[in-house]
Enzyme design. Structure first.
Site, PDB file in Angstrom:
ATOM      1  N   GLU A 130      33.647  13.062  79.007  1.00  0.00           N
ATOM      2  CA  GLU A 130      34.507  12.928  77.825  1.00  0.00           C
ATOM      3  C   GLU A 130      35.859  13.547  78.112  1.00  0.00           C
ATOM      4  O   GLU A 130      35.942  14.512  78.868  1.00  0.00           O
ATOM      5  CB  GLU A 130      33.884  13.676  76.644  1.00  0.00           C
ATOM      6  CG  GLU A 130      32.543  13.129  76.213  1.00  0.00           C
ATOM      7  CD  GLU A 130      31.996  13.938  75.063  1.00  0.00           C
ATOM      8  OE1 GLU A 130      32.382  13.653  73.930  1.00  0.00           O
ATOM      9  OE2 GLU A 130      31.228  14.883  75.307  1.00  0.00           O
TER      10      GLU A 130
ATOM     11  N   LYS B 122      33.071  18.042  79.279  1.00  0.00           N
ATOM     12  CA  LYS B 122      34.186  17.885  78.346  1.00  0.00           C
ATOM     13  C   LYS B 122      35.487  17.958  79.152  1.00  0.00           C
ATOM     14  O   LYS B 122      35.523  18.569  80.211  1.00  0.00           O
ATOM     15  CB  LYS B 122      34.212  19.035  77.326  1.00  0.00           C
ATOM     16  CG  LYS B 122      32.903  19.230  76.570  1.00  0.00           C
ATOM     17  CD  LYS B 122      32.785  18.271  75.425  1.00  0.00           C
ATOM     18  CE  LYS B 122      31.540  18.542  74.611  1.00  0.00           C
ATOM     19  NZ  LYS B 122      30.855  17.325  74.180  1.00  0.00           N
TER      20      LYS B 122
ATOM     21  N   LYS C  50      20.561  15.824  65.471  1.00  0.00           N
ATOM     22  CA  LYS C  50      20.418  16.855  66.480  1.00  0.00           C
ATOM     23  C   LYS C  50      21.392  18.002  66.189  1.00  0.00           C
ATOM     24  O   LYS C  50      22.363  17.746  65.487  1.00  0.00           O
ATOM     25  CB  LYS C  50      20.651  16.270  67.870  1.00  0.00           C
ATOM     26  CG  LYS C  50      22.144  15.881  68.140  1.00  0.00           C
ATOM     27  CD  LYS C  50      22.395  15.616  69.573  1.00  0.00           C
ATOM     28  CE  LYS C  50      23.076  16.747  70.244  1.00  0.00           C
ATOM     29  NZ  LYS C  50      24.534  16.855  70.041  1.00  0.00           N
TER      30      LYS C  50
ATOM     31  N   HIS D 298      20.979  13.295  74.938  1.00  0.00           N
ATOM     32  CA  HIS D 298      21.535  12.000  75.337  1.00  0.00           C
ATOM     33  C   HIS D 298      21.230  11.610  76.791  1.00  0.00           C
ATOM     34  O   HIS D 298      20.783  10.503  77.066  1.00  0.00           O
ATOM     35  CB  HIS D 298      23.049  11.978  75.137  1.00  0.00           C
ATOM     36  CG  HIS D 298      23.482  12.391  73.763  1.00  0.00           C
ATOM     37  ND1 HIS D 298      22.767  12.077  72.629  1.00  0.00           N
ATOM     38  CD2 HIS D 298      24.560  13.091  73.329  1.00  0.00           C
ATOM     39  CE1 HIS D 298      23.405  12.564  71.566  1.00  0.00           C
ATOM     40  NE2 HIS D 298      24.486  13.187  71.968  1.00  0.00           N
TER      41      HIS D 298
ATOM     42  N   HIS E 217      21.948   9.623  68.718  1.00  0.00           N
ATOM     43  CA  HIS E 217      22.756   8.426  68.463  1.00  0.00           C
ATOM     44  C   HIS E 217      22.919   7.542  69.699  1.00  0.00           C
ATOM     45  O   HIS E 217      23.243   6.373  69.598  1.00  0.00           O
ATOM     46  CB  HIS E 217      24.097   8.780  67.799  1.00  0.00           C
ATOM     47  CG  HIS E 217      25.134   9.312  68.738  1.00  0.00           C
ATOM     48  ND1 HIS E 217      25.190  10.618  69.106  1.00  0.00           N
ATOM     49  CD2 HIS E 217      26.156   8.709  69.381  1.00  0.00           C
ATOM     50  CE1 HIS E 217      26.207  10.797  69.942  1.00  0.00           C
ATOM     51  NE2 HIS E 217      26.814   9.640  70.128  1.00  0.00           N
TER      52      HIS E 217
HETATM   53  C1  BG6 Z   1      27.390  14.573  70.373  1.00  0.00           C
HETATM   54  C2  BG6 Z   1      27.802  15.888  70.955  1.00  0.00           C
HETATM   55  O1  BG6 Z   1      26.003  14.526  70.188  1.00  0.00           O
HETATM   56  O2  BG6 Z   1      27.782  13.518  71.236  1.00  0.00           O
HETATM   57  C3  BG6 Z   1      29.301  15.918  71.176  1.00  0.00           C
HETATM   58  O3  BG6 Z   1      27.424  16.951  70.086  1.00  0.00           O
HETATM   59  C4  BG6 Z   1      29.727  14.736  72.004  1.00  0.00           C
HETATM   60  O4  BG6 Z   1      29.695  17.124  71.800  1.00  0.00           O
HETATM   61  C5  BG6 Z   1      29.175  13.429  71.442  1.00  0.00           C
HETATM   62  O5  BG6 Z   1      31.148  14.717  72.021  1.00  0.00           O
HETATM   63  C6  BG6 Z   1      29.442  12.280  72.404  1.00  0.00           C
HETATM   64  O6  BG6 Z   1      29.081  11.071  71.804  1.00  0.00           O
HETATM   65  P1  BG6 Z   1      29.717   9.706  72.287  1.00  0.00           P
HETATM   66  O7  BG6 Z   1      29.011   8.670  71.489  1.00  0.00           O
HETATM   67  O8  BG6 Z   1      31.189   9.779  72.030  1.00  0.00           O
HETATM   68  O9  BG6 Z   1      29.423   9.612  73.765  1.00  0.00           O
END
Ligand code: BG6
Length: 485
Positions: free
Chosen positions: A210, A335, A142, A234, A172
């Protein structure tokens, strides 16, 4: 599983390759899942030899792979699989080198860890150099586009060279253990599934918070924002997994078709309801875990005096179908928030009539599905307080299904390990179909248009908090509150 795999990583010297891709491949090799003859080529523009490349992969792995997982014998085997090809992705002729490296009758997998603007030209050059046969697969990270129009363009160009069944679009989150466990939870447990609709569920919350900021990606992030970076992919994936109907089977097509139906049933957030159903935020300076952190505008790479890009989004969404009519789905992501937590919380309705007058706190059952940290599922229930002094009073207890404790494994696999395995097997069930990606962009585009139309500006929130107070008000208006992890 076929081990006759030639895996080609475009962008092999980039951050994603170092943090995620090579560690995942190493772990697969350590688990004996890579097969005997799998080969891996790293492609990048850097002028280095294969030997130097292999040394850099080793350095990178040793930063990421836990010391206890390091095994010299595995590394020796893994390093023998690696080659490096210096390729300029814009140069058609450079692809002939790759053609030479490939071996006929083996399955080529092209993993594009490059800027998405290169997806079209890389596919074209691969095809022109004779690297695309019937079984060659392409894996796309992505973001695929930044709106419906641009995502269609990317899909169409890649689609000219690869068949849809060979295009693996990564999100992911679908590789995360808990997300797959959602399918098990819902469809292997009759008890859960029979309580999974608007007769029993009061509302659903999906949070992906996050503590990190934008991690040196200002110039990318400022053009994108949190809606495109996290919600479009996501959070909507999680929403689909929670809300979809039982698929006819676990076949990829069946699962993907059910997810698309949910995306198409999402009620638009448009100019009429955007002010009540959405909040945008941007972090200012604050504290995370006792350390001071700068605000978004002071982040490294910021060259502007002002930017209204959102680093936080809260939404109230509805799904217009039989099962979910009237049930709000609250989505929240940001964030620099207080804690790193990703979870889905299903709050059940209260009983129609209360016979326990002295229940403490709220009277609702809650199912908490945690993706991180501590993957697992908790069910908050009421039981009798053990006390002779009281006649029949209640307390809230938690049934806890901790995936790690109960797995007997020493670690939970990273999402990329699972996703690599599925690409190697040729199973699309954890990848995003073209219809899915376009349906989610369609919905997000309406919201982005509504934000522009109503000039919905970001509200400041201090780093280290749970976002702007307006996000709490979004809930309080409905007499609800965000689940505190
Ligand atoms: C990514 C985003 O796809 O996912 C990031 O581009 C983000 O900005 C990340 O920090 C978060 O992934 P995870 O697995 O840490 O929740």
């Amino acid at each position: 599983m076929s081990s006759n795999i030639d895996l080609v990583i475009f962008g092999a010297r980039g951050d994603l390759s170092e943090r995620k891709l090579f560690p995942a491949l190493y772990q697969l090799d350590r688990a004996g899942l890579l097969g005997d003859s799998a080969r891996i080529a790293g492609l990048a523009r850097e002028e280095i030899s294969s030997k130097e490349f292999i040394a850099k992969v080793q350095q990178g792995l040793q930063k990421v792979v836990p010391a206890g997982d390091w095994d010299d014998a595995v590394w020796r085997r893994f390093s023998r699989r690696l080659s490096y090809l210096k390729v300029n992705f814009a140069q058609k002729n450079d692809f002939l080198m790759l053609k030479e490296w490939l071996v006929e009758k083996r399955t080529a997998i092209y993993y594009l860890a490059t800027p998405p603007s290169l997806y079209g030209s890389i596919s074209k050059h691969l095809d022109a150099a004779g690297c695309v046969d019937k079984q060659a697969r392409i894996v796309l990270e992505k973001p695929i586009g930044k709106d419906l129009k641009s995502s269609r363009e990317v899909n169409a160009t890649v689609g000219e060279h690869f068949d849809e069944r060979n295009i693996y679009r990564i999100d992911h989150y679908l590789g995360k253990e808990t997300v797959q466990n959602l399918l098990a939870l819902r469809f292997a447990n009759r008890m859960i599934n029979s309580q999974w609709d608007n007769t029993c569920v009061d509302h659903v919350q999906i949070t992906a918070a996050e503590t990190v900021g934008i991690e040196g990606r200002w110039s990318y992030y400022d053009n994108v924002g949190q809606l495109r970076d996290m919600i479009q992919n996501h959070l909507l994936k999680l929403l689909c997994m929670v809300a979809m109907e039982p698929p006819n089977s676990l076949q990829a097509d069946e699962i993907r078709a059910e997810k698309v139906k949910i995306l198409r049933a999402l009620s638009p957030i448009n100019s009429e309801n955007v002010l009540e159903q959405s909040v945008r935020g941007q972090y200012s300076a604050g504290w995370i875990a006792g350390e001071p952190v700068v605000g978004y505008m002071e982040e490294e790479g910021s060259q502007q005096n002002s930017s209204d890009t959102e680093t936080f989004v809260a939404l109230k969404a509805y799904i217009d179908n039989w099962r979910w009519a009237g049930v709000p789905f609250y989505l929240r992501t940001g964030k620099r928030m207080q804690d790193k937590v990703t979870e889905v919380v299903i709050t059940y309705k209260e009983n129609p009539h209360a016979i326990f007058p002295d229940k403490e706190g709220d009277a609702q059952n809650r199912l908490v599905i945690r993706l991180q940290p501590n993957e697992g599922i908790e069910l908050e229930m009421f039981s009798k307080k053990q006390s002779l002094k009281e006649r029949l009073s209640l307390e809230k207890r938690t049934l806890n299904l901790d995936f790690f404790d109960s797995s007997g494994e020493s670690r939970i696999a990273d999402a990329y390990e699972r996703l690599f395995l599925e690409v190697i097997k040729g199973d699309q069930w954890l990848f995003v179909s073209r219809d899915e990606i376009e349906a989610s962009w369609r919905w997000c585009d309406r919201l982005l248009d509504a934000w522009a139309d109503k000039k919905v500006a970001t509200k400041a929130y201090s780093a280290g908090t749970w976002g702007p107070s307006k996000a709490d008000m979004l809930m309080e208006r409905d007499r609800r509150s965000w689940h505190e992890a």
